[in-house]
Design a protein around this motif. Structure first.
Motif, short mmCIF file in Angstrom:
data_model
loop_
_atom_site.label_atom_id
_atom_site.label_comp_id
_atom_site.label_asym_id
_atom_site.label_seq_id
_atom_site.Cartn_x
_atom_site.Cartn_y
_atom_site.Cartn_z
N HIS A 188 -18.48 87.29 76.58
CA HIS A 188 -19.93 87.45 76.97
C HIS A 188 -19.83 86.24 78.09
CE1 HIS A 188 -21.42 89.64 73.77
NE2 HIS A 188 -20.78 88.93 72.97
N THR A 189 -18.84 85.74 78.96
CA THR A 189 -18.70 84.97 79.77
C THR A 189 -18.96 85.58 81.22
OG1 THR A 189 -17.26 83.45 78.67
CG2 THR A 189 -17.28 83.14 81.00
N LEU A 190 -20.09 84.68 81.88
CA LEU A 190 -20.57 85.16 83.41
C LEU A 190 -19.83 84.31 84.16
CD1 LEU A 190 -24.20 85.51 82.52
CD2 LEU A 190 -22.48 87.61 82.98
N ASP A 191 -19.65 83.20 83.85
CA ASP A 191 -18.92 81.98 84.55
C ASP A 191 -18.67 80.89 83.71
OD1 ASP A 191 -17.79 80.97 87.11
OD2 ASP A 191 -19.87 80.46 87.86
N LYS A 192 -17.56 80.08 84.51
CA LYS A 192 -16.93 79.01 83.79
C LYS A 192 -16.92 78.02 84.73
CE LYS A 192 -12.74 77.83 81.51
NZ LYS A 192 -11.34 78.47 81.09
N ALA A 193 -17.18 76.68 84.04
CA ALA A 193 -16.81 75.50 85.12
C ALA A 193 -15.90 74.52 84.24
CB ALA A 193 -18.19 74.67 85.44
N VAL A 194 -14.74 73.77 85.04
CA VAL A 194 -14.22 72.81 84.34
C VAL A 194 -14.30 71.53 84.86
CG1 VAL A 194 -11.45 72.34 83.60
CG2 VAL A 194 -12.65 74.72 83.44
N LEU A 195 -14.00 70.59 83.95
CA LEU A 195 -13.95 69.20 84.32
C LEU A 195 -12.83 68.54 83.61
CD1 LEU A 195 -15.28 66.57 85.76
CD2 LEU A 195 -16.53 66.25 83.70
N LYS A 196 -11.80 67.96 84.26
CA LYS A 196 -10.47 67.16 83.52
C LYS A 196 -10.58 65.79 83.64
CE LYS A 196 -7.81 71.39 84.63
NZ LYS A 196 -7.38 71.99 85.87
N GLY A 197 -10.28 65.23 82.38
CA GLY A 197 -10.18 63.88 82.33
C GLY A 197 -8.91 63.56 81.70
N LEU A 198 -8.30 62.39 82.04
CA LEU A 198 -7.41 61.92 81.61
C LEU A 198 -7.22 60.52 80.57
CD1 LEU A 198 -5.39 61.77 84.85
CD2 LEU A 198 -5.25 63.56 83.28
N TYR A 199 -6.37 60.52 79.61
CA TYR A 199 -6.38 59.43 78.89
C TYR A 199 -5.16 58.94 78.09
CZ TYR A 199 -8.26 55.86 75.28
OH TYR A 199 -8.37 54.53 74.71
N LYS A 200 -4.87 57.69 78.15
CA LYS A 200 -3.60 57.13 77.64
C LYS A 200 -4.01 55.74 76.76
CE LYS A 200 0.73 55.00 78.64
NZ LYS A 200 1.93 54.73 79.58
N ARG A 201 -3.75 55.83 75.59
CA ARG A 201 -3.83 54.85 74.59
C ARG A 201 -3.10 53.66 75.21
NH1 ARG A 201 -4.07 56.16 68.56
NH2 ARG A 201 -5.84 54.46 68.54
N LYS A 202 -3.95 52.32 74.91
CA LYS A 202 -3.17 51.31 75.25
C LYS A 202 -2.34 50.48 74.20
CE LYS A 202 -7.02 49.85 78.39
NZ LYS A 202 -7.75 51.15 78.61
N SER A 259 -9.59 58.86 84.71
CA SER A 259 -9.51 58.39 83.30
C SER A 259 -10.74 58.35 82.51
CB SER A 259 -8.97 56.89 83.40
OG SER A 259 -7.44 56.79 83.73
N ILE A 260 -10.61 58.98 81.38
CA ILE A 260 -12.21 58.79 80.52
C ILE A 260 -12.04 57.22 80.02
CG2 ILE A 260 -12.79 59.79 78.42
CD1 ILE A 260 -11.17 62.24 78.81
N PRO A 261 -13.08 56.72 80.03
CA PRO A 261 -13.14 55.55 79.60
C PRO A 261 -13.24 55.44 78.03
CG PRO A 261 -14.92 55.67 81.38
CD PRO A 261 -14.13 57.12 81.04
N SER A 262 -12.51 54.36 77.57
CA SER A 262 -12.08 54.12 76.12
C SER A 262 -13.33 54.48 75.12
CB SER A 262 -11.35 52.92 75.70
OG SER A 262 -12.25 51.93 76.14
N GLU A 263 -14.47 54.19 75.61
CA GLU A 263 -15.82 54.29 74.76
C GLU A 263 -15.99 55.71 74.27
OE1 GLU A 263 -20.70 54.21 75.71
OE2 GLU A 263 -19.33 53.54 77.19
N PHE A 264 -15.54 56.64 74.97
CA PHE A 264 -15.77 58.25 74.62
C PHE A 264 -14.30 58.74 73.85
CE2 PHE A 264 -17.79 57.15 78.64
CZ PHE A 264 -19.17 57.43 77.96
N THR A 265 -13.45 57.67 73.20
CA THR A 265 -12.14 57.94 72.64
C THR A 265 -12.26 57.35 71.13
OG1 THR A 265 -10.85 56.25 73.37
CG2 THR A 265 -11.23 57.92 75.04
N CYS A 266 -11.20 57.58 70.50
CA CYS A 266 -10.90 56.98 69.30
C CYS A 266 -10.66 55.47 69.25
CB CYS A 266 -9.83 57.71 68.45
SG CYS A 266 -8.23 57.38 69.39
N ASP A 267 -10.43 54.84 70.36
CA ASP A 267 -10.26 53.51 70.75
C ASP A 267 -11.57 52.79 70.85
OD1 ASP A 267 -7.30 53.77 70.27
OD2 ASP A 267 -7.18 54.27 72.44
N GLY A 268 -12.53 53.75 71.15
CA GLY A 268 -14.07 53.07 71.31
C GLY A 268 -15.06 53.53 70.47
N ARG A 269 -16.30 54.10 70.84
CA ARG A 269 -17.20 54.51 70.14
C ARG A 269 -17.13 55.93 69.71
NH1 ARG A 269 -21.89 53.70 73.78
NH2 ARG A 269 -22.72 55.18 72.10
N ASP A 270 -16.32 56.48 70.27
CA ASP A 270 -15.89 57.87 70.06
C ASP A 270 -17.12 58.78 70.20
OD1 ASP A 270 -14.00 60.04 69.53
OD2 ASP A 270 -14.05 59.64 67.40
#
Length: 144
Positions: free
Chosen positions: A130-144, A13-24
């Protein structure tokens, strides 16, 4: 390459601070194991679960080659932002209309210092060329 964040773990989960429900505000990101020949980086944040197709939350290019971190709410000097699906250039945090959505943070190592004439519609094509390499990080979010 590997992409991680001090603010959330991959497939968690992505903490709400980083969403429209927090500080965005954008979360901290860092990457390592950069390929030789990297001259700059690009970054995208997208929601593939949006009802009308993938929703673009943030597009950034011309991140300097010596950068390995994007601080919370910040950008490295010289980085350029592209208009997202919210109609703004700044980070727009998760704000799903219903259910839990996945948010894909991707950093791309590029073989050029700068990308020219980048818009939302051509960002992934220009980065892909122009991509030599790529890295991915996945987060989840559900509004309360």
């Amino acid at each position: 390459m590997k992409l991680k964040s001090k603010d959330f773990e991959d497939n968690n989960s992505i903490p709400s601070e980083f969403t429209c429900d927090g500080r965005d505000v954008s979360p901290q990101l860092s990457w390592q194991d950069v390929p030789a020949g990297t001259k700059s980086f690009a970054l995208s944040v997208a929601d593939p679960d949006a009802p009308m197709g993938t929703w673009i939350h943030w597009l950034v290019h011309d991140i300097p080659k010596d950068a390995r971190t994007i601080e919370q709410g910040g950008l490295p000097k010289g980085a350029k932002q592209v208009e997202n699906d919210f109609g703004m250039k700044e980070y727009g945090g998760p704000c799903p209309p219903s259910g839990t959505h996945r948010y894909v943070f991707a950093v791309y190592a590029l073989n050029v210092e700068r990308l020219e004439d980048v818009k939302k519609r051509n960002f992934f094509d220009k980065v892909g060329e122009h991509t030599l390499d790529k890295a991915v990080l996945k987060g989840l979010y559900k509004r309360k």
